[in-house]
Design a protein around this motif. Structure first.
Motif, PDB file in Angstrom:
ATOM      1  N   ILE A  47      -3.530   1.600   4.881  1.00  0.00           N
ATOM      2  CA  ILE A  47      -3.134   0.496   4.012  1.00  0.00           C
ATOM      3  C   ILE A  47      -3.472   0.872   2.571  1.00  0.00           C
ATOM      4  O   ILE A  47      -4.636   1.065   2.220  1.00  0.00           O
ATOM      5  N   GLU A  48      -2.450   1.024   1.763  1.00  0.00           N
ATOM      6  CA  GLU A  48      -2.644   1.390   0.365  1.00  0.00           C
ATOM      7  C   GLU A  48      -3.332   0.256  -0.401  1.00  0.00           C
ATOM      8  O   GLU A  48      -3.150  -0.936  -0.087  1.00  0.00           O
ATOM      9  N   PHE A  49      -4.096   0.642  -1.406  1.00  0.00           N
ATOM     10  CA  PHE A  49      -4.842  -0.345  -2.193  1.00  0.00           C
ATOM     11  C   PHE A  49      -3.914  -1.353  -2.853  1.00  0.00           C
ATOM     12  O   PHE A  49      -4.196  -2.562  -2.868  1.00  0.00           O
ATOM     13  N   GLU A  57      -1.062 -10.489   4.218  1.00  0.00           N
ATOM     14  CA  GLU A  57      -0.945  -9.902   5.551  1.00  0.00           C
ATOM     15  C   GLU A  57      -1.565  -8.513   5.596  1.00  0.00           C
ATOM     16  O   GLU A  57      -2.201  -8.141   6.586  1.00  0.00           O
ATOM     17  N   ALA A  58      -1.419  -7.735   4.526  1.00  0.00           N
ATOM     18  CA  ALA A  58      -2.059  -6.418   4.462  1.00  0.00           C
ATOM     19  C   ALA A  58      -3.574  -6.572   4.486  1.00  0.00           C
ATOM     20  O   ALA A  58      -4.283  -5.782   5.135  1.00  0.00           O
ATOM     21  N   ARG A  59      -4.085  -7.597   3.800  1.00  0.00           N
ATOM     22  CA  ARG A  59      -5.526  -7.829   3.809  1.00  0.00           C
ATOM     23  C   ARG A  59      -5.997  -8.246   5.197  1.00  0.00           C
ATOM     24  O   ARG A  59      -7.046  -7.803   5.673  1.00  0.00           O
ATOM     25  N   ARG A  60      -5.213  -9.082   5.873  1.00  0.00           N
ATOM     26  CA  ARG A  60      -5.579  -9.471   7.233  1.00  0.00           C
ATOM     27  C   ARG A  60      -5.583  -8.261   8.170  1.00  0.00           C
ATOM     28  O   ARG A  60      -6.484  -8.101   8.991  1.00  0.00           O
ATOM     29  N   LEU A 150      -9.086 -15.325   5.109  1.00  0.00           N
ATOM     30  CA  LEU A 150      -9.470 -14.216   4.249  1.00  0.00           C
ATOM     31  C   LEU A 150     -10.650 -14.614   3.363  1.00  0.00           C
ATOM     32  O   LEU A 150     -10.692 -15.724   2.835  1.00  0.00           O
ATOM     33  N   PRO A 151     -11.615 -13.713   3.197  1.00  0.00           N
ATOM     34  CA  PRO A 151     -12.775 -14.041   2.363  1.00  0.00           C
ATOM     35  C   PRO A 151     -12.407 -14.060   0.880  1.00  0.00           C
ATOM     36  O   PRO A 151     -11.641 -13.231   0.404  1.00  0.00           O
ATOM     37  N   GLU A 152     -12.960 -15.031   0.170  1.00  0.00           N
ATOM     38  CA  GLU A 152     -12.849 -15.101  -1.280  1.00  0.00           C
ATOM     39  C   GLU A 152     -14.252 -15.135  -1.869  1.00  0.00           C
ATOM     40  O   GLU A 152     -15.175 -15.687  -1.264  1.00  0.00           O
TER      41      GLU A 152
END
Length: 248
Positions: A47-49, A57-60, A150-152
């Protein structure tokens, strides 16, 4: 083994040693090399930055992969190779350990944080990408396990990510500069378990060699820099370093 005797003498003759570690030292603790055949990076597209920043969805998916593989890293313990380097640091002979690893095993072996230079970050905790606030993974997992929340960041509302350097993410400037300074100041540079193919990190051994330091490469397989080294040993790291340093 004559090569181990040579390594022992080179360590004894040195006054300022830098260790440079890659995945090979941690595979002896049971942590797989993700780049090897069958490793996670051969089974899943990294997963690219930029994608991590742009897509929830990429973060998940990033957190799913993290928690699916986290038990292996969490349960790993330092091996004889880590302990040998810790002894050299304790003796004041090794001034720094520059590592490509993200598992925190050097610190777990007793090496102080300020002696470990993590070029690719650390996967044992998370941090806010905006303000840098640190978060333990247990907090992130408790959130994520509910409904993949997702964490914030609780300080600034920023995106929280494992404290690692992802594909497409800039190398950490402070750590790179510290690694350069230690490399230029050493008289012995010891590579342990790195294939020396990932740049810019893999440039440090030749930087040390060109500056007059002796170069040792201890790795299971040959590297492209073997011909430049003063000593090359193709063997397991833990047993070799235990004999060279005199630890169990």
């Amino acid at each position: 083994m004559a090569a181990v005797d040579d390594l022992r003498r080179m360590i004894a003759d040195a006054t300022r040693i830098v260790g440079f570690t890659g995945a090979g030292i941690s595979t002896e603790s049971g942590i797989p090399d993700f780049r090897s055949p069958g490793g996670i990076w051969t089974r899943y597209r990294p997963i690219e930055f930029g994608d991590f920043l742009a897509s929830e969805e990429a973060r998940r998916e990033s957190w799913r992969r993290k928690f699916a593989t986290d038990a292996v890293m969490r349960n790993a313990t330092p091996n004889a190779g880590h302990r040998a380097l810790a002894r050299l640091v304790e003796q004041g002979r090794m001034t720094a350990i520059v590592t490509q690893n993200i598992d925190g095993l050097h610190q777990a072996s007793g090496v102080a944080d300020d002696k470990v230079i993590e070029l690719h970050g650390n996967a044992t905790y998370a941090a806010c990408l905006d303000c840098g606030e640190r978060y333990e993974l247990e907090w992130v997992r408790a959130l994520f396990d509910q409904d993949e929340t997702l964490p914030e960041c609780r300080q600034c509302g920023g995106i929280v990510k494992t404290a690692t350097i992802s594909f497409g993410q800039s190398m950490p400037e402070i750590e790179m500069e510290r690694a350069r300074e230690e490399t230029m100041a050493c008289d012995l540079f010891v590579v342990l378990g790195s294939s020396l193919v990932v740049y810019p990190a893999a440039a440090f051994p030749m930087m040390a060699k060109r500056n007059g330091a002796r170069l040792v490469i201890l790795n299971r397989d040959p590297t492209d820099q073997d011909d430049a080294a003063d000593l090359v040993i193709h063997d397991e790291i833990g047993p070799t370093m235990s004999r060279a340093v005199g630890v169990n």
